[in-house]
Design a protein around this motif. Structure first.
Motif, PDB file in Angstrom:
ATOM      1  N   THR A 197      -8.487  -1.143  -2.049  1.00  0.00           N
ATOM      2  CA  THR A 197      -9.981  -1.191  -1.863  1.00  0.00           C
ATOM      3  C   THR A 197     -10.423  -0.464  -0.662  1.00  0.00           C
ATOM      4  OG1 THR A 197     -10.317  -3.068  -0.948  1.00  0.00           O
ATOM      5  CG2 THR A 197     -10.107  -3.174  -3.332  1.00  0.00           C
ATOM      6  N   PHE A 217      -6.678  -4.956  -2.736  1.00  0.00           N
ATOM      7  CA  PHE A 217      -6.198  -4.479  -3.792  1.00  0.00           C
ATOM      8  C   PHE A 217      -6.907  -4.390  -5.100  1.00  0.00           C
ATOM      9  CE2 PHE A 217      -2.499  -5.186  -0.784  1.00  0.00           C
ATOM     10  CZ  PHE A 217      -2.033  -3.933  -0.494  1.00  0.00           C
ATOM     11  N   LYS A 233      -8.106  -0.371   2.778  1.00  0.00           N
ATOM     12  CA  LYS A 233      -7.997   0.591   3.616  1.00  0.00           C
ATOM     13  C   LYS A 233      -8.124   0.739   5.022  1.00  0.00           C
ATOM     14  CE  LYS A 233      -8.769   4.154   0.008  1.00  0.00           C
ATOM     15  NZ  LYS A 233      -9.582   5.286  -0.670  1.00  0.00           N
ATOM     16  N   ILE A 293      -3.810  -0.525  -5.973  1.00  0.00           N
ATOM     17  CA  ILE A 293      -4.537   0.795  -5.204  1.00  0.00           C
ATOM     18  C   ILE A 293      -5.355   0.013  -4.196  1.00  0.00           C
ATOM     19  CG2 ILE A 293      -6.246   2.659  -5.213  1.00  0.00           C
ATOM     20  CD1 ILE A 293      -5.467   2.866  -8.478  1.00  0.00           C
ATOM     21  N   SER A 309       0.767  -1.195  -0.149  1.00  0.00           N
ATOM     22  CA  SER A 309       0.063   0.128  -0.012  1.00  0.00           C
ATOM     23  C   SER A 309       1.130   1.163  -0.148  1.00  0.00           C
ATOM     24  CB  SER A 309      -1.068   0.103   1.263  1.00  0.00           C
ATOM     25  OG  SER A 309      -0.226   0.226   2.565  1.00  0.00           O
ATOM     26  N   GLY A 349       2.726   1.044  -3.374  1.00  0.00           N
ATOM     27  CA  GLY A 349       1.935   1.389  -4.727  1.00  0.00           C
ATOM     28  C   GLY A 349       2.244   0.127  -5.595  1.00  0.00           C
ATOM     29  N   SER A 350       2.751  -0.732  -5.327  1.00  0.00           N
ATOM     30  CA  SER A 350       3.029  -1.929  -6.311  1.00  0.00           C
ATOM     31  C   SER A 350       3.702  -3.046  -5.375  1.00  0.00           C
ATOM     32  CB  SER A 350       4.077  -1.373  -7.447  1.00  0.00           C
ATOM     33  OG  SER A 350       5.134  -1.619  -7.358  1.00  0.00           O
TER      34      SER A 350
END
Length: 183
Positions: A60, A50, A64, A58, A15, A18-19
């Protein structure tokens, strides 16, 4: 499947980065390991954490929420480890010290005072008694260290991991794992 700390670390890293690829690089592991473990975790949870796309991942809505809790859990575990480390290193808590009454003054008193001044969060409990009783108490973890005199050789006692058998000495400090001798 049991949720392990590594699962939490992988999700938080992905997270943050980002990857999965960048998360794997930051953690020093293979991308396939992160991808597989996160997929296993999502299957166990029954929710996608994700959204995956060609540029990375990203979170979901479920992701989060999970990351927020995962960060808290990792922070708590880190705090617990730090607290226990302080105690393990003798920088906090209680140190139980066995002494023979004739050693209660002089350099030993000075040494214990210096230790107390340096580590104010440590309470030193002094226990007086006979040398052999103190050695036994150290072995049974009832004392953390014992300062004794005139102890006969003990076949199960070796000096600071060298494999040498302890000799009779004028002063010996017995701890749970080491023996230090002074003459």
């Amino acid at each position: 499947m049991t949720i392990e700390l590594k699962h939490l670390r992988y999700v938080v890293a992905a997270s943050t980065c980002g990857s999965f690829r960048r998360a794997a690089m930051s953690l020093g592991i293979r991308q396939s390991a992160i991808s597989r473990r996160i997929r296993d975790l999502e299957d166990e949870l029954g929710a996608s954490l994700f959204n995956r796309h060609s540029g990375g991942v990203i979170l979901t809505h479920a992701g989060k929420k999970f990351v927020r809790h995962a960060r808290q859990a990792l922070s708590e575990v880190s705090s617990a480890a730090a607290d226990v480390g302080l105690i393990g290193r003798g920088e906090e808590g209680v140190v139980r010290v066995g002494i023979f009454s004739s050693l209660a003054s002089g350099f030993l008193a000075q040494m214990l005072r210096a230790y107390s001044n340096r580590y104010g969060d440590v309470r030193i409990d002094i226990v007086e008694g006979a040398p052999l009783d103190h050695i036994s108490a150290v072995r049974m973890h009832k004392l953390d260290v014992a300062f004794v005199t005139g102890v006969p050789p003990r076949p199960t006692c070796c000096s600071a991991g060298t494999g040498r058998t302890c000799r009779r000495s004028s002063l010996a400090a017995y701890g749970a794992f080491d023996v230090f001798e002074a003459r």
